[in-house]
Motif scaffolding. Structure first.
Motif, PDB file in Angstrom:
ATOM      1  N   VAL A  43       0.794  -1.227   0.000  1.00 23.56           N
ATOM      2  CA  VAL A  43       0.000   0.000   0.000  1.00 23.56           C
ATOM      3  C   VAL A  43       0.828   1.280   0.000  1.00 23.56           C
ATOM      4  CG1 VAL A  43      -0.211   0.110   2.506  1.00 23.56           C
ATOM      5  CG2 VAL A  43      -2.029   1.027   1.076  1.00 23.56           C
ATOM      6  N   LEU A  44       2.081   1.172   0.393  1.00 24.19           N
ATOM      7  CA  LEU A  44       2.991   2.318   0.328  1.00 24.19           C
ATOM      8  C   LEU A  44       4.241   1.847  -0.408  1.00 24.19           C
ATOM      9  CD1 LEU A  44       2.676   3.148   4.086  1.00 24.19           C
ATOM     10  CD2 LEU A  44       2.190   4.862   2.360  1.00 24.19           C
ATOM     11  N   THR A  45       4.905   2.730  -1.121  1.00 24.72           N
ATOM     12  CA  THR A  45       6.191   2.341  -1.725  1.00 24.72           C
ATOM     13  C   THR A  45       7.336   3.055  -1.006  1.00 24.72           C
ATOM     14  OG1 THR A  45       6.041   4.031  -3.421  1.00 24.72           O
ATOM     15  CG2 THR A  45       5.195   1.835  -3.980  1.00 24.72           C
ATOM     16  N   GLY A  46       8.535   2.514  -1.259  1.00 24.65           N
ATOM     17  CA  GLY A  46       9.695   2.977  -0.502  1.00 24.65           C
ATOM     18  C   GLY A  46       9.844   2.164   0.764  1.00 24.65           C
ATOM     19  N   LYS A  47       9.258   0.960   0.756  1.00 28.75           N
ATOM     20  CA  LYS A  47       9.336   0.090   1.939  1.00 28.75           C
ATOM     21  C   LYS A  47      10.756  -0.474   2.079  1.00 28.75           C
ATOM     22  CE  LYS A  47       5.783  -2.506   0.473  1.00 28.75           C
ATOM     23  NZ  LYS A  47       5.384  -1.774  -0.732  1.00 28.75           N
ATOM     24  N   GLY A  48      11.055  -1.013   3.249  1.00 26.52           N
ATOM     25  CA  GLY A  48      12.369  -1.623   3.489  1.00 26.52           C
ATOM     26  C   GLY A  48      12.484  -2.954   2.754  1.00 26.52           C
ATOM     27  N   GLY A  49      13.742  -3.334   2.456  1.00 25.07           N
ATOM     28  CA  GLY A  49      13.977  -4.517   1.639  1.00 25.07           C
ATOM     29  C   GLY A  49      13.442  -5.801   2.247  1.00 25.07           C
ATOM     30  N   SER A  50      13.424  -5.890   3.586  1.00 27.09           N
ATOM     31  CA  SER A  50      12.991  -7.147   4.208  1.00 27.09           C
ATOM     32  C   SER A  50      11.477  -7.186   4.435  1.00 27.09           C
ATOM     33  CB  SER A  50      13.717  -7.342   5.540  1.00 27.09           C
ATOM     34  OG  SER A  50      13.391  -6.273   6.409  1.00 27.09           O
ATOM     35  N   TRP A  51      10.781  -6.112   4.089  1.00 25.57           N
ATOM     36  CA  TRP A  51       9.314  -6.123   4.271  1.00 25.57           C
ATOM     37  C   TRP A  51       8.590  -5.521   3.056  1.00 25.57           C
ATOM     38  CZ3 TRP A  51       8.117  -0.840   5.244  1.00 25.57           C
ATOM     39  CH2 TRP A  51       9.146  -0.068   5.778  1.00 25.57           C
ATOM     40  N   GLY A  52       9.063  -5.952   1.858  1.00 26.91           N
ATOM     41  CA  GLY A  52       8.287  -5.671   0.644  1.00 26.91           C
ATOM     42  C   GLY A  52       8.815  -4.552  -0.229  1.00 26.91           C
ATOM     43  N   GLY A  53       9.938  -3.927   0.159  1.00 27.91           N
ATOM     44  CA  GLY A  53      10.486  -2.854  -0.664  1.00 27.91           C
ATOM     45  C   GLY A  53      11.210  -3.392  -1.889  1.00 27.91           C
ATOM     46  N   SER A  54      11.441  -2.509  -2.842  1.00 29.09           N
ATOM     47  CA  SER A  54      12.160  -2.912  -4.057  1.00 29.09           C
ATOM     48  C   SER A  54      13.630  -2.556  -3.945  1.00 29.09           C
ATOM     49  CB  SER A  54      11.583  -2.176  -5.276  1.00 29.09           C
ATOM     50  OG  SER A  54      12.342  -2.483  -6.431  1.00 29.09           O
ATOM     51  N   ASN A  55      14.475  -3.451  -4.439  1.00 27.65           N
ATOM     52  CA  ASN A  55      15.865  -3.069  -4.663  1.00 27.65           C
ATOM     53  C   ASN A  55      15.886  -1.825  -5.550  1.00 27.65           C
ATOM     54  OD1 ASN A  55      17.453  -5.111  -3.336  1.00 27.65           O
ATOM     55  ND2 ASN A  55      16.627  -6.566  -4.824  1.00 27.65           N
ATOM     56  N   ILE A  56      16.870  -0.960  -5.332  1.00 25.09           N
ATOM     57  CA  ILE A  56      17.123   0.234  -6.174  1.00 25.09           C
ATOM     58  C   ILE A  56      16.087   1.355  -5.975  1.00 25.09           C
ATOM     59  CG2 ILE A  56      17.575   1.074  -8.569  1.00 25.09           C
ATOM     60  CD1 ILE A  56      19.747  -0.695  -7.867  1.00 25.09           C
ATOM     61  N   VAL A 241      10.227   3.381 -10.258  1.00 24.92           N
ATOM     62  CA  VAL A 241      10.596   2.189  -9.468  1.00 24.92           C
ATOM     63  C   VAL A 241       9.559   1.943  -8.369  1.00 24.92           C
ATOM     64  CG1 VAL A 241      12.366   1.088  -8.038  1.00 24.92           C
ATOM     65  CG2 VAL A 241      13.006   2.253 -10.141  1.00 24.92           C
ATOM     66  N   SER A 242       8.845   2.979  -7.933  1.00 22.39           N
ATOM     67  CA  SER A 242       7.693   2.714  -7.060  1.00 22.39           C
ATOM     68  C   SER A 242       6.673   1.853  -7.802  1.00 22.39           C
ATOM     69  CB  SER A 242       7.042   4.024  -6.603  1.00 22.39           C
ATOM     70  OG  SER A 242       7.759   4.561  -5.518  1.00 22.39           O
ATOM     71  N   GLY A 243       6.487   2.135  -9.085  1.00 20.25           N
ATOM     72  CA  GLY A 243       5.599   1.288  -9.902  1.00 20.25           C
ATOM     73  C   GLY A 243       6.129  -0.141  -9.963  1.00 20.25           C
ATOM     74  N   LEU A 244       7.451  -0.273 -10.090  1.00 19.36           N
ATOM     75  CA  LEU A 244       8.047  -1.624 -10.123  1.00 19.36           C
ATOM     76  C   LEU A 244       7.912  -2.305  -8.752  1.00 19.36           C
ATOM     77  CD1 LEU A 244      11.307  -0.986 -12.215  1.00 19.36           C
ATOM     78  CD2 LEU A 244       9.052  -1.707 -13.031  1.00 19.36           C
ATOM     79  N   GLU A 245       7.970  -1.515  -7.681  1.00 19.08           N
ATOM     80  CA  GLU A 245       7.757  -2.101  -6.340  1.00 19.08           C
ATOM     81  C   GLU A 245       6.328  -2.654  -6.239  1.00 19.08           C
ATOM     82  OE1 GLU A 245       9.249   0.213  -2.993  1.00 19.08           O
ATOM     83  OE2 GLU A 245       7.685  -0.578  -1.673  1.00 19.08           O
ATOM     84  N   MET A 246       5.362  -1.900  -6.751  1.00 20.06           N
ATOM     85  CA  MET A 246       3.967  -2.376  -6.739  1.00 20.06           C
ATOM     86  C   MET A 246       3.822  -3.655  -7.557  1.00 20.06           C
ATOM     87  SD  MET A 246       2.247   1.371  -7.256  1.00 20.06           S
ATOM     88  CE  MET A 246       0.548   0.872  -7.484  1.00 20.06           C
ATOM     89  N   ALA A 247       4.503  -3.692  -8.709  1.00 16.92           N
ATOM     90  CA  ALA A 247       4.425  -4.888  -9.571  1.00 16.92           C
ATOM     91  C   ALA A 247       4.994  -6.104  -8.837  1.00 16.92           C
ATOM     92  CB  ALA A 247       5.180  -4.641 -10.871  1.00 16.92           C
ATOM     93  N   GLN A 248       6.132  -5.904  -8.163  1.00 21.94           N
ATOM     94  CA  GLN A 248       6.738  -7.018  -7.414  1.00 21.94           C
ATOM     95  C   GLN A 248       5.827  -7.457  -6.256  1.00 21.94           C
ATOM     96  OE1 GLN A 248      11.265  -6.336  -6.853  1.00 21.94           O
ATOM     97  NE2 GLN A 248      10.464  -4.401  -7.636  1.00 21.94           N
ATOM     98  N   ASN A 249       5.239  -6.478  -5.548  1.00 21.27           N
ATOM     99  CA  ASN A 249       4.340  -6.815  -4.428  1.00 21.27           C
ATOM    100  C   ASN A 249       3.152  -7.633  -4.925  1.00 21.27           C
ATOM    101  OD1 ASN A 249       4.699  -3.615  -2.625  1.00 21.27           O
ATOM    102  ND2 ASN A 249       6.040  -5.363  -2.730  1.00 21.27           N
ATOM    103  N   SER A 250       2.596  -7.236  -6.078  1.00 19.18           N
ATOM    104  CA  SER A 250       1.423  -7.945  -6.600  1.00 19.18           C
ATOM    105  C   SER A 250       1.762  -9.384  -6.945  1.00 19.18           C
ATOM    106  CB  SER A 250       0.881  -7.237  -7.846  1.00 19.18           C
ATOM    107  OG  SER A 250       0.486  -5.945  -7.505  1.00 19.18           O
ATOM    108  N   GLN A 251       3.000  -9.587  -7.416  1.00 22.79           N
ATOM    109  CA  GLN A 251       3.419 -10.949  -7.806  1.00 22.79           C
ATOM    110  C   GLN A 251       4.040 -11.739  -6.662  1.00 22.79           C
ATOM    111  OE1 GLN A 251       5.468 -11.049 -11.900  1.00 22.79           O
ATOM    112  NE2 GLN A 251       5.675  -8.934 -11.258  1.00 22.79           N
ATOM    113  N   ARG A 252       4.212 -11.087  -5.497  1.00 23.09           N
ATOM    114  CA  ARG A 252       4.932 -11.728  -4.370  1.00 23.09           C
ATOM    115  C   ARG A 252       6.320 -12.157  -4.822  1.00 23.09           C
ATOM    116  NH1 ARG A 252       0.117  -9.660  -3.078  1.00 23.09           N
ATOM    117  NH2 ARG A 252      -0.678 -10.460  -1.115  1.00 23.09           N
ATOM    118  N   LEU A 253       7.010 -11.259  -5.528  1.00 27.87           N
ATOM    119  CA  LEU A 253       8.347 -11.559  -6.030  1.00 27.87           C
ATOM    120  C   LEU A 253       9.294 -10.433  -5.652  1.00 27.87           C
ATOM    121  CD1 LEU A 253       7.772 -12.652  -9.751  1.00 27.87           C
ATOM    122  CD2 LEU A 253       8.511 -14.092  -7.862  1.00 27.87           C
TER     123      LEU A 253
END
Ligand SMILES: NC(=O)C1=CN([C@@H]2O[C@H](COP(=O)(O)OP(=O)(O)OC[C@H]3O[C@@H](n4cnc5c(N)ncnc54)[C@H](OP(=O)(O)O)[C@@H]3O)[C@@H](O)[C@H]2O)C=CC1
Ligand SMILES: O=C(O)CCC(=O)C(=O)O
Length: 318
Positions: A43-56, A241-253
């Protein structure tokens, strides 16, 4: 968050950090949202790497800015030049400025300035800021300390100043602190100092007067003019990359840093090419003149939204 949580959601509206916000603040907000809702969602982007954030994601805006400008340099010089060997003035010393500076160094440029809300630090030698200087400044900024606390005496500190009139000859300027941080006078100083490329890391970093100075110079001096890249395109790497974080969250990847960085590079290339081709289509440049990237960015953004609205029945023409 107790109020905001009614209005946001992974498929509703996804807020992100901006100036003055780091992973720490996103963490507090995300944790509160999760506790209130009793569910995990991106629901938010810019999360930490160990709890759903995106690399980069922390690097994305600064890196993306430099990728965008690299395309400007290559286009303007017919592929002959790059960031290598260029003197780059940067304002700010927060998230965008730090990663823009590190990417400039990686590409072989010299970073000659950084600043904060209290003043500017200028490197008068040919060495400029090194990666360890930027890392030390980043550590200060986490503690909300001013640049006056940075103990490296090879730099000149000017209280209350912004870098633009202080840096001497530069090739590239990257305003990366806050809005309205380049005035008309400062724009003229950059032009007089031979600056050839300016692009905003900050949102609306240049005043209208500054943009007029840059655009007039581009038109008058053609290939010898300064070329201005507006923030709405040049700093889009962060939201991308916030958009890419959302894409990764949706896929659980979780994609690797290399994969996210490659996608970011592709997005910034597309953004540059879209600004360029839209400017050529709608505001035909004179012989030898660089297309107006500000016109290209504005028109590309407007036409995309307008076409989507027409397709979805918000307006129509006979
Ligand atoms: N973070 C992101 O992903 C994105 C950010 N942006 C834009 O980039 C700019 C910088 O953001 P970001 O790096 O994230 O923010 P940070 O809070 O990390 O850093 C902001 C920097 O600007 C300085 N600053 C703040 N206010 C002023 C002021 N009034 N005058 C001079 N300097 C000031 C701060 O100095 P001090 O340390 O003294 O407070 C700090 O050096 C903003 O315009 C932001 O909207 C755009 C796209 C994405
Ligand atoms: O990550 C985001 O979506 C927002 C980035 C940002 O601060 C901006 O584009 O101004």
């Amino acid at each position: 968050m107790s109020e905001l949580q009614k209005h946001i959601g992974a498929d509703t509206d996804v807020p992100a950090g901006d100036i003055g916000v780091s992973g720490r603040e996103i963490g507090y907000m995300f944790g509160t949202y999760r506790a209130l809702k009793g569910q995990w969602e991106g629901v938010l982007t810019g999360k930490g790497g160990s709890w759903g954030g995106s690399n980069i994601r922390p690097e994305a805006t600064g890196y993306g800015l430099v990728y965008y400008v690299e395309h400007m340099i290559r286009y303007a010089t017919g592929g002959k030049e790059s960031f290598a060997g260029k003197r780059v003035a940067i304002s700010g010393s927060g998230n965008v400025a730090q990663y823009a500076a590190l990417k400039c160094l990686e590409l072989g440029a010299t970073v000659v300035s950084l600043s904060d809300s209290k003043g500017a630090l200028i490197a008068d030698d040919d060495k400029g800021f090194q990666a360890e200087d930027i890392e030390a400044i980043a550590a200060l900024k986490v503690q909300r300390k001013a640049l006056t606390e940075f103990e490296n005496h090879s730099f000149r500190y000017i209280e209350g100043a912004r870098p633009w009139k202080e840096v001497g000859k530069v090739d590239v300027a990257l305003p990366s602190a806050t809005q309205n941080e380049v005035s008309g006078d400062e724009a003229q100083a950059l032009v007089d100092a031979g600056c050839k490329f300016i692009a905003e890391g900050s949102n609306m970093g240049c005043t209208l007067e500054a943009i007029e100075v840059f655009e007039e110079h581009r038109k008058a001096k053609k290939s010898e003019g300064i070329w201005y890249g507006p923030g709405k395109a040049a700093n889009a790497g962060g939201v991308a990359v916030s958009g890419l974080e959302m894409a990764q969250n949706s896929q659980r990847l979780t994609w690797s840093s290399e994969e996210v960085d490659e996608r970011l590079k592709g997005i910034m290339k597309d953004a540059f090419e879209n600004c360029l081709s839209t400017a050529k289509e709608y505001v035909t440049p004179a012989e030898g003149e660089f297309p107006s990237l500000v016109a290209g960015a504005n028109i590309a953004g407007f036409t995309k939204v307008a076409a989507a609205m027409r397709d979805q029945g918000d307006w129509w023409t006979n």
